[in-house]
Design an enzyme around this catalytic site. Structure first.
Site, PDB file in Angstrom:
ATOM      1  CG  HIS A  63      -1.811   1.163   1.271  1.00  0.00           C
ATOM      2  ND1 HIS A  63      -3.168   1.271   1.000  1.00  0.00           N
ATOM      3  CD2 HIS A  63      -1.404   2.537   1.843  1.00  0.00           C
ATOM      4  CE1 HIS A  63      -3.455   2.566   1.447  1.00  0.00           C
ATOM      5  NE2 HIS A  63      -2.391   3.109   1.896  1.00  0.00           N
ATOM      6  CD  GLU A  64       2.061   3.703   3.799  1.00  0.00           C
ATOM      7  OE1 GLU A  64       2.274   4.769   3.279  1.00  0.00           O
ATOM      8  OE2 GLU A  64       0.877   3.634   4.294  1.00  0.00           O
ATOM      9  CG  HIS A  71       0.349   6.133  -0.776  1.00  0.00           C
ATOM     10  ND1 HIS A  71      -0.905   6.349  -1.451  1.00  0.00           N
ATOM     11  CD2 HIS A  71      -0.184   5.781   0.498  1.00  0.00           C
ATOM     12  CE1 HIS A  71      -2.056   6.018  -0.613  1.00  0.00           C
ATOM     13  NE2 HIS A  71      -1.597   5.729   0.601  1.00  0.00           N
ATOM     14  CB  CYS A  95      -8.751   2.393  -4.137  1.00  0.00           C
ATOM     15  SG  CYS A  95      -9.958   1.684  -5.337  1.00  0.00           S
ATOM     16  CB  CYS A 120      -8.732  -1.753  -3.485  1.00  0.00           C
ATOM     17  SG  CYS A 120      -7.452  -1.209  -4.240  1.00  0.00           S
ATOM     18  CB  CYS A 128      -9.880  -2.451  -7.395  1.00  0.00           C
ATOM     19  SG  CYS A 128      -9.167  -1.023  -7.858  1.00  0.00           S
TER      20      CYS A 128
END
Ligand SMILES: [Zn+2]
Ligand SMILES: [Zn+2]
Length: 331
Positions: free
Chosen positions: A245-246, A249, A256, A261, A280
């Site tokens: 996730h990081e 970015h 999202c 997601c 997603c």
């Protein structure tokens, strides 16, 4: 304008499916460049439809969530594929194509190798570009810190750590992601943050502290595999989700709002745990555009890693998704 976009996005999620076309409205809004494909998506390349316009059962639309969930607290309008492209985010290019993970230690132990090695392997598969681990960087007390009044934990100022990390970025790095077991805060007024990236998008830091079951029992978090709820598998999954996730970015992907997601924002541990491990179609398209990977090969490579850690539901999803993509190939 931002408000209107949010209303459009939320409207798309709650409205019944559009009948003019088989392409869900959410994807027509968030994914398709109507300038390039003006014929309501009917002129899209077959491979694009196959990978990014899946049947509705594969990806769940974003739920509104509970009162203290991210979507209820942070009014984010989402980021369409076109908005992401126009944001000018840096992409892995030329020499700068390697993701570096750097273990950071402040007042606690460094991330143990038994966690670091498998998350490195997962990152290499997830992004499909080279991933290297740098030597642990140990800090004394030079980074601004505090004891959090609520959790009674030692925290460091994540923004200041990012400044210190800047000169450590190797010349072939697409980005450097710091991993620590120290709790973090982004500004004085915030309670904590799971992770933070700089605006240039080449440095980030994220913390595993709040994912460990003994968090808050002592001021510095200690990793004790034998007392860990769910064992190392739970930590591994949480670490992979946060890391991807990081780093997502750093590719310019914003939170999202379209689907459940990996790039959904998260306000608390339960919400982070509820996030899928996968992207997603909208976010997958952004990452695939950045890293130019083969979607099926990437899914295939994820399976053994997830099976090693006993994530049967995730590997089953990947296998059935791959089987579906295989049938589309024959059509
Ligand atoms: Zn985020
Ligand atoms: Zn997404």
């Amino acid at each position: 304008m931002a408000k209107r976009s949010l209303e459009q996005a939320i409207g798309i999620i709650t409205e019944s499916e559009e009948t003019r076309s088989s392409i869900p409205r959410v994807l027509r809004y968030a994914l398709i460049n109507t300038e390039s494909y003006p014929n309501k998506g009917k002129d899209l390349p077959d491979d694009f439809v196959k990978y990014f316009i899946p049947e509705s059962e594969w990806f769940e639309k974003k739920k509104r969530g509970k009162k203290n969930d991210w979507m209820q607290c942070q009014k984010e309008s989402g980021q369409t594929f076109i908005q992401w492209q126009r944001s000018g985010s840096s992409l892995p290019f030329g020499r700068r194509t390697t993701i570096y993970l750097i273990p950071l230690a402040f007042n606690e132990d460094s991330i143990p190798k038994e966690i670091l090695d498998p998350i490195k392997a997962f990152a290499a598969v997830f992004f499909q570009i080279p991933v290297k681990v740098m030597r642990t960087k140990k800090f004394n007390k030079e980074v601004p810190n505090r004891i959090n009044e609520n959790s009674n934990t030692y925290q460091v100022d994540a923004g200041k750590v990012l400044e210190i990390m800047k000169p450590l970025v190797p010349s072939d790095a697409f980005c450097v992601a710091g991993i620590t077991m120290c709790d973090l805060y982004p500004t004085e007024s915030w309670n904590f943050v799971f992770g933070l990236a700089n605006l240039a998008g080449n440095c980030g830091i994220y913390s595993l502290a709040r994912y460990l079951s003994n968090f808050g029992k002592t001021q510095t978090t200690v990793y004790e595999p034998t007392s860990e709820e769910g064992g190392i598998s739970t930590i591994f999954k949480r670490a992979c989700k946060t890391m991807c996730h990081e780093i997502g970015h750093m590719f310019g992907l914003k939170h999202c709002v379209f689907y459940e997601c990996l790039m959904n924002g998260s306000n608390h541990l339960e919400e982070s745990d509820g996030r899928p491990l996968f992207l997603c179609p909208v976010c997958l398209r952004k990452l695939q555009y950045s890293c130019k990977f083969d979607i099926e090969e990437r899914y295939r490579q994820m399976i053994p890693i997830l099976e090693d850690f006993g994530f049967k539901d995730d590997s089953k999803w990947l296998k059935t998704r791959l089987a579906r993509l295989e049938t589309l190939k024959k059509d």
